[in-house]
Design a protein around this motif. Structure first.
Motif, PDB file in Angstrom:
ATOM      1  N   THR A 192       4.783  10.992   4.136  1.00 41.84           N
ATOM      2  CA  THR A 192       3.488  11.667   4.125  1.00 41.84           C
ATOM      3  C   THR A 192       3.204  12.281   5.498  1.00 41.84           C
ATOM      4  O   THR A 192       3.928  11.995   6.457  1.00 41.84           O
ATOM      5  CB  THR A 192       2.353  10.664   3.791  1.00 41.84           C
TER       6      THR A 192
ATOM      7  N   MET B  18      -3.949   3.311  -7.390  1.00 43.58           N
ATOM      8  CA  MET B  18      -4.783   3.568  -6.213  1.00 43.58           C
ATOM      9  C   MET B  18      -4.462   4.851  -5.454  1.00 43.58           C
ATOM     10  O   MET B  18      -5.252   5.269  -4.624  1.00 43.58           O
ATOM     11  CB  MET B  18      -4.766   2.377  -5.269  1.00 43.58           C
TER      12      MET B  18
ATOM     13  N   HIS C 163      -4.296  -4.145  -5.022  1.00 42.35           N
ATOM     14  CA  HIS C 163      -5.096  -3.874  -3.822  1.00 42.35           C
ATOM     15  C   HIS C 163      -4.412  -4.351  -2.547  1.00 42.35           C
ATOM     16  O   HIS C 163      -5.040  -4.928  -1.659  1.00 42.35           O
ATOM     17  CB  HIS C 163      -6.494  -4.495  -3.949  1.00 42.35           C
TER      18      HIS C 163
ATOM     19  N   VAL D 273      -7.105   7.234   1.767  1.00 39.64           N
ATOM     20  CA  VAL D 273      -5.875   8.030   1.712  1.00 39.64           C
ATOM     21  C   VAL D 273      -6.186   9.500   2.027  1.00 39.64           C
ATOM     22  O   VAL D 273      -5.373  10.224   2.593  1.00 39.64           O
ATOM     23  CB  VAL D 273      -5.222   7.914   0.307  1.00 39.64           C
ATOM     24  N   SER D 274      -7.394   9.934   1.639  1.00 41.96           N
ATOM     25  CA  SER D 274      -7.760  11.347   1.789  1.00 41.96           C
ATOM     26  C   SER D 274      -8.410  11.659   3.135  1.00 41.96           C
ATOM     27  O   SER D 274      -8.525  12.817   3.511  1.00 41.96           O
ATOM     28  CB  SER D 274      -8.725  11.758   0.665  1.00 41.96           C
TER      29      SER D 274
ATOM     30  N   ARG E 183      -8.692   5.362  -2.317  1.00 40.50           N
ATOM     31  CA  ARG E 183      -8.389   6.790  -2.518  1.00 40.50           C
ATOM     32  C   ARG E 183      -9.092   7.634  -1.463  1.00 40.50           C
ATOM     33  O   ARG E 183      -8.542   8.621  -0.975  1.00 40.50           O
ATOM     34  CB  ARG E 183      -8.812   7.225  -3.917  1.00 40.50           C
TER      35      ARG E 183
ATOM     36  N   THR F  82       1.135  11.314   7.467  1.00 36.44           N
ATOM     37  CA  THR F  82       0.839  10.242   8.427  1.00 36.44           C
ATOM     38  C   THR F  82       2.108   9.500   8.871  1.00 36.44           C
ATOM     39  O   THR F  82       2.052   8.651   9.751  1.00 36.44           O
ATOM     40  CB  THR F  82      -0.141   9.192   7.832  1.00 36.44           C
TER      41      THR F  82
ATOM     42  N   VAL G 114       4.827   3.404  -5.746  1.00 36.27           N
ATOM     43  CA  VAL G 114       3.915   3.872  -4.708  1.00 36.27           C
ATOM     44  C   VAL G 114       3.513   2.780  -3.732  1.00 36.27           C
ATOM     45  O   VAL G 114       3.419   3.011  -2.529  1.00 36.27           O
ATOM     46  CB  VAL G 114       2.654   4.469  -5.386  1.00 36.27           C
TER      47      VAL G 114
ATOM     48  N   ASN H 287     -10.538   0.581  -5.672  1.00 38.25           N
ATOM     49  CA  ASN H 287      -9.562   1.660  -5.878  1.00 38.25           C
ATOM     50  C   ASN H 287     -10.070   2.965  -5.290  1.00 38.25           C
ATOM     51  O   ASN H 287      -9.349   3.697  -4.627  1.00 38.25           O
ATOM     52  CB  ASN H 287      -9.315   1.894  -7.378  1.00 38.25           C
ATOM     53  N   GLU H 288     -11.335   3.247  -5.558  1.00 39.68           N
ATOM     54  CA  GLU H 288     -11.902   4.524  -5.130  1.00 39.68           C
ATOM     55  C   GLU H 288     -12.033   4.574  -3.611  1.00 39.68           C
ATOM     56  O   GLU H 288     -11.810   5.623  -3.001  1.00 39.68           O
ATOM     57  CB  GLU H 288     -13.275   4.705  -5.809  1.00 39.68           C
TER      58      GLU H 288
ATOM     59  N   VAL I 271      -7.824  10.139   6.533  1.00 41.16           N
ATOM     60  CA  VAL I 271      -7.155   9.170   7.397  1.00 41.16           C
ATOM     61  C   VAL I 271      -7.561   9.276   8.865  1.00 41.16           C
ATOM     62  O   VAL I 271      -7.472   8.301   9.609  1.00 41.16           O
ATOM     63  CB  VAL I 271      -5.619   9.282   7.287  1.00 41.16           C
TER      64      VAL I 271
ATOM     65  N   VAL J 197       0.839  -1.201   0.000  1.00 32.33           N
ATOM     66  CA  VAL J 197       0.000   0.000   0.000  1.00 32.33           C
ATOM     67  C   VAL J 197       0.873   1.250   0.000  1.00 32.33           C
ATOM     68  O   VAL J 197       2.052   1.206   0.332  1.00 32.33           O
ATOM     69  CB  VAL J 197      -0.950   0.058   1.214  1.00 32.33           C
ATOM     70  N   ALA J 198       0.243   2.373  -0.345  1.00 35.11           N
ATOM     71  CA  ALA J 198       0.940   3.670  -0.324  1.00 35.11           C
ATOM     72  C   ALA J 198       1.315   4.011   1.115  1.00 35.11           C
ATOM     73  O   ALA J 198       0.631   3.603   2.056  1.00 35.11           O
ATOM     74  CB  ALA J 198       0.029   4.747  -0.906  1.00 35.11           C
ATOM     75  N   GLU J 199       2.390   4.779   1.259  1.00 33.56           N
ATOM     76  CA  GLU J 199       2.888   5.135   2.592  1.00 33.56           C
ATOM     77  C   GLU J 199       1.804   5.807   3.454  1.00 33.56           C
ATOM     78  O   GLU J 199       1.733   5.566   4.659  1.00 33.56           O
ATOM     79  CB  GLU J 199       4.114   6.044   2.455  1.00 33.56           C
ATOM     80  N   THR J 200       0.948   6.605   2.837  1.00 31.63           N
ATOM     81  CA  THR J 200      -0.113   7.274   3.612  1.00 31.63           C
ATOM     82  C   THR J 200      -0.950   6.260   4.391  1.00 31.63           C
ATOM     83  O   THR J 200      -1.388   6.525   5.499  1.00 31.63           O
ATOM     84  CB  THR J 200      -1.045   8.071   2.665  1.00 31.63           C
TER      85      THR J 200
ATOM     86  N   THR K 253      -2.587  14.506   2.850  1.00 32.26           N
ATOM     87  CA  THR K 253      -3.107  13.144   2.880  1.00 32.26           C
ATOM     88  C   THR K 253      -4.203  13.132   1.825  1.00 32.26           C
ATOM     89  O   THR K 253      -5.280  13.675   2.018  1.00 32.26           O
ATOM     90  CB  THR K 253      -3.689  12.774   4.262  1.00 32.26           C
ATOM     91  N   GLY K 254      -3.889  12.540   0.709  1.00 27.59           N
ATOM     92  CA  GLY K 254      -4.871  12.547  -0.371  1.00 27.59           C
ATOM     93  C   GLY K 254      -4.250  11.983  -1.625  1.00 27.59           C
ATOM     94  O   GLY K 254      -3.100  11.532  -1.615  1.00 27.59           O
TER      95      GLY K 254
ATOM     96  N   MET L 216       0.025   3.106   5.215  1.00 23.03           N
ATOM     97  CA  MET L 216       0.795   2.131   5.999  1.00 23.03           C
ATOM     98  C   MET L 216       0.589   2.303   7.507  1.00 23.03           C
ATOM     99  O   MET L 216       0.283   1.322   8.199  1.00 23.03           O
ATOM    100  CB  MET L 216       2.273   2.251   5.586  1.00 23.03           C
ATOM    101  N   PRO L 217       0.705   3.539   8.047  1.00 20.14           N
ATOM    102  CA  PRO L 217       0.467   3.691   9.492  1.00 20.14           C
ATOM    103  C   PRO L 217      -0.948   3.265   9.889  1.00 20.14           C
ATOM    104  O   PRO L 217      -1.158   2.752  10.987  1.00 20.14           O
ATOM    105  CB  PRO L 217       0.673   5.195   9.724  1.00 20.14           C
ATOM    106  N   LEU L 218      -1.907   3.444   8.973  1.00 23.82           N
ATOM    107  CA  LEU L 218      -3.291   3.093   9.295  1.00 23.82           C
ATOM    108  C   LEU L 218      -3.489   1.585   9.396  1.00 23.82           C
ATOM    109  O   LEU L 218      -4.192   1.094  10.284  1.00 23.82           O
ATOM    110  CB  LEU L 218      -4.246   3.658   8.231  1.00 23.82           C
TER     111      LEU L 218
END
Lengths: 406, 275
Positions: free
Chosen positions: B156, B59, A292, A190-191, A187, B158, B130, A183-184, A193, A28-31, B181-182, A33-35
């Motif tokens: 990021t 994604m 995913h 990510v936006s 997204r 986060t 990514v 995907n959505e 969090v 997953v994207a870094e944003t 974050t987006g 990962m902490p989640l």
């Protein structure tokens, strides 16, 4: 196979990095990962907390209607003339499918984590309806991402979700189906969090989702095991379940994985046939890749671009499969078969006429193969088929195919 | 090991200004036009070039970059032809750093070792992938470093203090700070927070820090250049491509100029800030 010979148990996965053999992981994207690390921690704590289990069990009993019956399908058995076929009736759950088992677990977890906004992806709409239902019950904001194509072909479920207070976001990107909805949803996560919990509907996605969803769905297999022991005094000889992402199947299979005498069959959607290219059979017609958040079998082209899946059943219309199934496939513990659209339609009618049970098109795929396998078995062979959803949502699309609307 | 990326950031530091990092999608709107755009970027003011590797399921990307990827795929772009773009670019430019950016699956299917070899030989300097966080470093990051490529990691809002060292380990070339974050191309960042965030990262690393996500204009670029070593612009450029296309989605005589004009404008914003 060598892997199978060296394994003491099929029930210990995933490892601490979220892998089932080579499958799974956290791509997953870094944003995010902490989640997902937070989620893993929260889930590990909840899993060890008896109060969490007590609350979940109470909702299973009083809200969902568990345990679901294990029903002896007498007329189907007579018709086939082979194995004794039992149906695990998860279609009788509140909201009409197995999806609620997982959703309740995740929503109770989201509450523990202090999250106030729930997002979900949905294909056929069953997971969306289950999520919207649980959110209504707990007063949580609910946003459901659904491919624009699916919004069109699953109108009754879209209406149900709106009635329950959920916001439906039709997804117009990519192929406009389940993978794009996922995907959505990613997204969105990510936006948003801070306040948002992503309630994934199947046993796929980044670790810990495949493990967590499996754990919540394993209630199906645990009950079935006890019920069969009580009814017949022994374990079943075979299990059959349909597979899209594979959550109902892993839920039934997991408690039986170490019982070598139990043959286990997963059934993928072959659409117009695996050879036609228009199908959703990731194991039978795909190869390993990364999508995913996990490595698993995927449908894709030579360049690694994800292909569109096809199935008459919107719930199986996904180009991937949960990573634990990918591993069970490679180890040989589970046999994965497939059923075409037209075979599923036949099975849909067969079960309706013989047992007075209209199955969803998803488990109709399992019924089609179950009938075939049962026919080759002796009368004392005990088989359990997971009837993971009811067919109310499908009657219009089935009528369209059969021409029964007039 | 010193790469073109290291050399370029060091040179700009002695010049006393931030770097402009430009992102365009390989194969958008078609293979040949994308190559011409990329060839024209250095002269327009790009200091480093990120080339997007198109993927069906991006994604972390917003609508602009999603659409650019789909345009490229519809035109037949593949990871092999993307590497060809780099090879063709290197015929006339051996100094501008090239970074390939995208998602893991096409690389995984190409074959990690073969991909790294082909990319390095073609003249690629670094990778941004990514969906390969530090937790999956064995998959691509470590093999890439071994192959002599920089592996540029995203940090990021986060990524907290506790996690930063993990994210920065095995990162090389520069750190790409995602300012919001987006998804790409969405909100405009709060520029006052960017400098603080860059300082937070710099407390943990000697590497240059470039900031992206949400940069659209010369003044956005100036605001970020004050606090960062580099400014990344992407969605605005692929939008410039899209707006230049004809009704059938084909390139027009305006396409290349539309991108270079915007790059020049944003480059002026970056260069206006003396450090």
């Amino acid at each position: 196979m060598t892997i199978q010979q060296t394994l003491n148990s099929f029930r210990t996965g995933p490892d601490e990095t979220g892998h089932f053999g080579n499958f799974g992981g956290r791509f997953v994207a870094e944003t995010l990962m902490p989640l997902i690390l937070d989620l893993e921690k929260a889930y590990t704590e909840a899993k060890a907390d008896p109060a969490f289990h007590a609350e979940l069990t109470s909702f299973h009993t009083h809200y969902v209607g568990r345990p679901s019956p294990l029903y002896f399908a007498e007329r189907l058995t007579e018709h086939v003339g082979g194995a004794k076929i039992y149906l695990k009736r998860d279609e009788l759950n509140h909201t009409g499918a197995h999806k609620i088992n997982n959703v309740l677990g995740q929503i109770l977890l989201a509450r523990r984590m202090g999250k106030t906004r729930i997002i979900a992806e949905t294909g056929a709409g069953q997971h969306g309806v289950a999520t919207a239902t649980a959110c209504a019950r707990f007063g949580l904001k609910c946003v459901v991402y659904m491919g624009a194509v699916d919004v069109e072909r699953q109108k009754p479920n879209v209406f149900r979700m709106r009635m329950l207070g959920a916001e439906i976001v039709p997804v117009v990107s990519g192929s406009k189906t389940l993978k794009d909805a996922m995907n959505e949803a990613l997204r969105d996560w990510v936006s948003n969090v801070e306040d948002t919990f992503y309630c994934i509907g199947t046993s796929a996605g980044p670790h810990p989702y495949p493990m967590m969803v499996r754990d919540f769905q394993s209630i199906i297999g645990k009950e079935a095991r006890e019920q069969m022991l009580e009814r017949e005094g022994r374990l079943p000889d075979s299990l059959v379940a349909c597979i899209g992402g594979g959550s109902n199947a892993i839920g039934l299979f997991h408690p039986f994985l170490d019982d070598a005498s139990v043959a286990i069959y997963g059934v993928e959607a072959a659409g117009h046939g695996v050879a036609s290219g228009a199908h959703a059979a990731s194991l039978n017609g795909g190869r390993p890749g990364v999508l995913h958040g996990n490595r698993t079998y995927l449908l894709m082209d030579a360049d690694g671009q994800i292909a569109e899946a096809h199935s008459i059943s919107a719930g199986l219309d996904y180009p991937g499969i949960g990573p634990e199934h990918a591993w069970l496939h490679d180890t040989g513990r589970v046999t994965y078969l497939s059923t075409t659209d037209s075979e599923a339609l036949e099975a849909f009618q067969l079960l309706s006429k013989l047992e007075g049970i209209i199955p969803a098109l998803e488990p109709a795929h399992a019924i089609a193969r179950a009938v075939e396998i049962a026919a080759s078995k002796p009368k004392d062979h005990l088989m359990i088929v997971n009837l993971c959803g009811r067919g109310d949502k499908d009657i219009f699309s089935v009528a369209e195919h059969l021409g029964g609307m007039e | 090991m010193t790469t073109r990326i290291d050399t370029r950031f060091a040179a700009l530091k002695s010049e006393g200004r931030a770097a402009l990092v430009t992102f365009v999608m390989a194969g958008d709107p078609d293979h040949a036009t994308a190559l011409e755009i990329i060839k024209a970027l250095p002269k327009a003011g790009a200091d480093l070039i990120e080339i997007g590797m198109p993927f069906t399921d991006p994604m972390a990307d917003g609508p602009a970059i999603q659409a650019a990827g789909l345009r490229a795929l519809a035109g037949g772009e593949t990871l092999h032809s993307t590497i060809d773009i780099v090879r063709a670019f290197r015929v006339n430019d051996t100094e501008t750093p090239i970074i390939l950016m995208g998602y893991f699956n096409p690389i995984y299917i190409y074959g990690v070792e073969t991909f790294l070899k082909d990319a390095k030989e073609a003249g690629v300097d670094g990778l941004i992938v990514v969906d390969c966080p530090p937790e999956e470093d064995d998959e691509l990051c470590k093999p890439a470093l071994k192959a002599g490529l920089n592996f540029i990691r995203l940090a990021t809002p986060t990524t907290d203090e506790k996690r930063l060292p993990k994210v920065l380990s095995n990162t090389s070339g520069f750190v790409y700070y995602v300012s919001i974050t987006g998804i790409t191309g969405s909100a405009t960042p709060d520029f006052s927070k960017v400098a603080t965030a860059v300082a937070r990262i710099k407390a943990h690393t000697q590497l240059p820090v470039a900031v992206g996500f949400g940069v659209k204009t010369a003044s956005d670029a100036s605001a970020i250049a004050k606090g960062a070593d580099g400014v990344v612009v992407g969605s605005a450029l692929v939008e410039a491509v899209r707006k230049s296309l004809d009704a059938d989605g084909k390139a027009t005589s305006k396409t290349i100029g539309a991108v270079t004009a915007l790059v020049s404008e944003i480059a002026a914003g970056v260069r206006a800030v003396k450090k």
